[in-house]
Design a protein around this motif. Sequence first.
Motif, PDB file in Angstrom:
ATOM      1  N   LEU A   6     -78.386  82.295  25.334  1.00 52.37           N
ATOM      2  CA  LEU A   6     -79.360  83.308  25.758  1.00 52.37           C
ATOM      3  C   LEU A   6     -80.589  83.192  24.678  1.00 52.37           C
ATOM      4  CD1 LEU A   6     -80.530  85.788  27.520  1.00 52.37           C
ATOM      5  CD2 LEU A   6     -79.265  87.129  26.077  1.00 52.37           C
ATOM      6  N   PHE A   7     -82.025  82.981  25.525  1.00 52.56           N
ATOM      7  CA  PHE A   7     -82.933  82.916  24.693  1.00 52.56           C
ATOM      8  C   PHE A   7     -84.082  84.035  25.157  1.00 52.56           C
ATOM      9  CE2 PHE A   7     -81.846  78.398  25.759  1.00 52.56           C
ATOM     10  CZ  PHE A   7     -81.338  78.092  24.469  1.00 52.56           C
ATOM     11  N   ALA A   8     -84.686  84.459  24.368  1.00 53.32           N
ATOM     12  CA  ALA A   8     -85.947  85.461  24.656  1.00 53.32           C
ATOM     13  C   ALA A   8     -87.299  84.889  24.174  1.00 53.32           C
ATOM     14  CB  ALA A   8     -85.500  86.955  24.480  1.00 53.32           C
ATOM     15  N   ASN A  14    -100.351  93.329  19.289  1.00 52.60           N
ATOM     16  CA  ASN A  14    -100.173  94.512  18.395  1.00 52.60           C
ATOM     17  C   ASN A  14     -99.017  95.054  17.955  1.00 52.60           C
ATOM     18  OD1 ASN A  14    -102.823  94.488  17.834  1.00 52.60           O
ATOM     19  ND2 ASN A  14    -103.105  96.014  19.402  1.00 52.60           N
ATOM     20  N   CYS A  15     -98.134  94.780  19.150  1.00 52.43           N
ATOM     21  CA  CYS A  15     -96.443  95.039  19.055  1.00 52.43           C
ATOM     22  C   CYS A  15     -95.807  94.002  19.606  1.00 52.43           C
ATOM     23  CB  CYS A  15     -96.144  96.182  19.720  1.00 52.43           C
ATOM     24  SG  CYS A  15     -96.446  96.603  21.466  1.00 52.43           S
ATOM     25  N   GLN A  16     -94.665  93.760  19.570  1.00 52.01           N
ATOM     26  CA  GLN A  16     -93.703  92.839  20.215  1.00 52.01           C
ATOM     27  C   GLN A  16     -93.140  93.121  21.440  1.00 52.01           C
ATOM     28  OE1 GLN A  16     -93.728  90.120  18.273  1.00 52.01           O
ATOM     29  NE2 GLN A  16     -94.436  90.773  16.670  1.00 52.01           N
ATOM     30  N   ARG A  17     -93.340  92.257  22.378  1.00 53.23           N
ATOM     31  CA  ARG A  17     -92.741  92.505  23.609  1.00 53.23           C
ATOM     32  C   ARG A  17     -92.137  91.336  24.148  1.00 53.23           C
ATOM     33  NH1 ARG A  17     -95.305  90.512  28.338  1.00 53.23           N
ATOM     34  NH2 ARG A  17     -97.280  89.593  28.061  1.00 53.23           N
ATOM     35  N   ILE A  18     -91.045  91.482  24.995  1.00 52.39           N
ATOM     36  CA  ILE A  18     -90.266  90.427  25.456  1.00 52.39           C
ATOM     37  C   ILE A  18     -91.055  89.869  26.745  1.00 52.39           C
ATOM     38  CG2 ILE A  18     -87.848  89.534  26.300  1.00 52.39           C
ATOM     39  CD1 ILE A  18     -86.594  91.701  24.358  1.00 52.39           C
ATOM     40  N   ALA A  19     -91.384  88.775  26.814  1.00 53.37           N
ATOM     41  CA  ALA A  19     -92.020  88.181  27.964  1.00 53.37           C
ATOM     42  C   ALA A  19     -90.953  87.548  28.953  1.00 53.37           C
ATOM     43  CB  ALA A  19     -93.075  87.025  27.475  1.00 53.37           C
ATOM     44  N   SER A  20     -89.878  86.955  28.363  1.00 51.46           N
ATOM     45  CA  SER A  20     -89.067  86.317  29.425  1.00 51.46           C
ATOM     46  C   SER A  20     -87.738  86.263  28.649  1.00 51.46           C
ATOM     47  CB  SER A  20     -89.884  85.435  29.813  1.00 51.46           C
ATOM     48  OG  SER A  20     -89.005  84.501  31.026  1.00 51.46           O
ATOM     49  N   TYR A  21     -86.699  86.102  29.624  1.00 57.93           N
ATOM     50  CA  TYR A  21     -85.388  85.894  29.180  1.00 57.93           C
ATOM     51  C   TYR A  21     -85.122  84.589  29.817  1.00 57.93           C
ATOM     52  CZ  TYR A  21     -84.368  90.554  27.513  1.00 57.93           C
ATOM     53  OH  TYR A  21     -84.582  91.707  26.802  1.00 57.93           O
ATOM     54  N   TYR A  22     -84.232  83.619  29.084  1.00 56.70           N
ATOM     55  CA  TYR A  22     -83.995  82.409  29.584  1.00 56.70           C
ATOM     56  C   TYR A  22     -82.321  82.317  29.597  1.00 56.70           C
ATOM     57  CZ  TYR A  22     -88.875  81.508  29.333  1.00 56.70           C
ATOM     58  OH  TYR A  22     -90.250  81.566  29.513  1.00 56.70           O
ATOM     59  N   ASP A  32     -81.591  67.631  26.819  1.00 56.03           N
ATOM     60  CA  ASP A  32     -82.021  68.136  28.062  1.00 56.03           C
ATOM     61  C   ASP A  32     -81.350  69.111  28.878  1.00 56.03           C
ATOM     62  OD1 ASP A  32     -83.628  67.882  30.437  1.00 56.03           O
ATOM     63  OD2 ASP A  32     -82.605  66.220  31.234  1.00 56.03           O
ATOM     64  N   ARG A  33     -81.913  70.472  28.638  1.00 60.99           N
ATOM     65  CA  ARG A  33     -81.442  71.572  29.391  1.00 60.99           C
ATOM     66  C   ARG A  33     -82.570  72.237  30.327  1.00 60.99           C
ATOM     67  NH1 ARG A  33     -79.437  74.633  24.157  1.00 60.99           N
ATOM     68  NH2 ARG A  33     -80.657  73.229  23.132  1.00 60.99           N
ATOM     69  N   PRO A  34     -82.365  72.627  31.371  1.00 53.29           N
ATOM     70  CA  PRO A  34     -83.428  73.071  32.092  1.00 53.29           C
ATOM     71  C   PRO A  34     -83.940  74.293  31.686  1.00 53.29           C
ATOM     72  CG  PRO A  34     -81.490  72.543  33.565  1.00 53.29           C
ATOM     73  CD  PRO A  34     -81.048  72.356  32.012  1.00 53.29           C
ATOM     74  N   GLU A  35     -83.253  75.405  31.119  1.00 55.23           N
ATOM     75  CA  GLU A  35     -83.942  76.769  30.775  1.00 55.23           C
ATOM     76  C   GLU A  35     -84.505  76.453  29.750  1.00 55.23           C
ATOM     77  OE1 GLU A  35     -83.907  79.938  32.448  1.00 55.23           O
ATOM     78  OE2 GLU A  35     -83.835  78.182  33.766  1.00 55.23           O
ATOM     79  N   LEU A  36     -84.076  75.562  28.765  1.00 52.04           N
ATOM     80  CA  LEU A  36     -84.896  75.283  27.449  1.00 52.04           C
ATOM     81  C   LEU A  36     -86.104  74.641  27.701  1.00 52.04           C
ATOM     82  CD1 LEU A  36     -84.842  75.407  24.185  1.00 52.04           C
ATOM     83  CD2 LEU A  36     -83.708  73.421  24.150  1.00 52.04           C
ATOM     84  N   ASN A  37     -86.061  73.744  28.584  1.00 50.35           N
ATOM     85  CA  ASN A  37     -87.286  72.878  28.873  1.00 50.35           C
ATOM     86  C   ASN A  37     -88.173  73.796  29.665  1.00 50.35           C
ATOM     87  OD1 ASN A  37     -86.208  70.673  28.073  1.00 50.35           O
ATOM     88  ND2 ASN A  37     -85.641  69.875  30.046  1.00 50.35           N
ATOM     89  N   ARG A  38     -87.986  74.812  30.596  1.00 48.95           N
ATOM     90  CA  ARG A  38     -88.626  75.764  30.928  1.00 48.95           C
ATOM     91  C   ARG A  38     -89.111  76.755  29.972  1.00 48.95           C
ATOM     92  NH1 ARG A  38     -88.236  80.991  33.988  1.00 48.95           N
ATOM     93  NH2 ARG A  38     -86.318  81.298  33.404  1.00 48.95           N
ATOM     94  N   LEU A  39     -88.689  77.083  28.884  1.00 43.15           N
ATOM     95  CA  LEU A  39     -88.949  77.880  28.079  1.00 43.15           C
ATOM     96  C   LEU A  39     -90.263  77.320  27.292  1.00 43.15           C
ATOM     97  CD1 LEU A  39     -87.080  80.087  25.457  1.00 43.15           C
ATOM     98  CD2 LEU A  39     -88.603  78.273  24.525  1.00 43.15           C
ATOM     99  N   LEU A  40     -89.888  76.229  26.885  1.00 44.29           N
ATOM    100  CA  LEU A  40     -90.964  75.384  26.189  1.00 44.29           C
ATOM    101  C   LEU A  40     -92.271  75.076  27.003  1.00 44.29           C
ATOM    102  CD1 LEU A  40     -88.603  72.669  24.367  1.00 44.29           C
ATOM    103  CD2 LEU A  40     -89.591  74.417  23.099  1.00 44.29           C
ATOM    104  N   THR A  41     -92.029  75.042  28.158  1.00 46.29           N
ATOM    105  CA  THR A  41     -93.364  74.891  29.159  1.00 46.29           C
ATOM    106  C   THR A  41     -93.921  76.146  29.237  1.00 46.29           C
ATOM    107  OG1 THR A  41     -92.193  73.189  30.426  1.00 46.29           O
ATOM    108  CG2 THR A  41     -93.999  74.318  31.590  1.00 46.29           C
TER     109      THR A  41
END
Length: 189
Positions: A6-8, A14-22, A32-41
Amino acid sequence: MNKENLFALLIPKNCQRIASYYTENISGTQLDRPELNRLLTDTQANDILLVEQIDRLTRLNDHDWKQLKRMIEEKGIRIVSMDVPTSWQALDNNALTHNDPIIKAVIDAINNMLIELMAAMARKDYETRRERQRQSIQTAKAAGKYKGKQADTERHQKVRIFREKGLSLREIAEATGYSRSQVCRILKV
């Protein structure tokens, strides 16, 4: 069976917010992991990659870890991990904007060293477990106790029945949860 990684992705403002979970279902031993690649993109410079533990991000061999680390650095992403307490400094806006370059350099060096150490330990742990598993299987085989993974005959029968009904390989794979290549192997027997 692989545990989920699980990546976030945190967006520092000004404050931290979670933009997305992977959530990744592919082993951290694979680059080569699809979700890690999507996160990097999806990331931009100064985004924060929040991981539960470094081994959720990587159990890669040294060459692949260096490549992943380079991709992360090129994107300008900072890694924050629950098992690297000093990495939490990246979440503190005061620390991020601190004007003392010496303090920033020391904190960055410590974080990088700890992340490198945790990545190496994750790979070593993976390799040790694989070797112990290999030894146990070898011992069980020598004692005549190892039978390997047993085929799910009930599921295999469903594959054959679906094929007799005229379903395509793709349809059979979707209905049974097997990959198309596994369906082909079952049908050959």
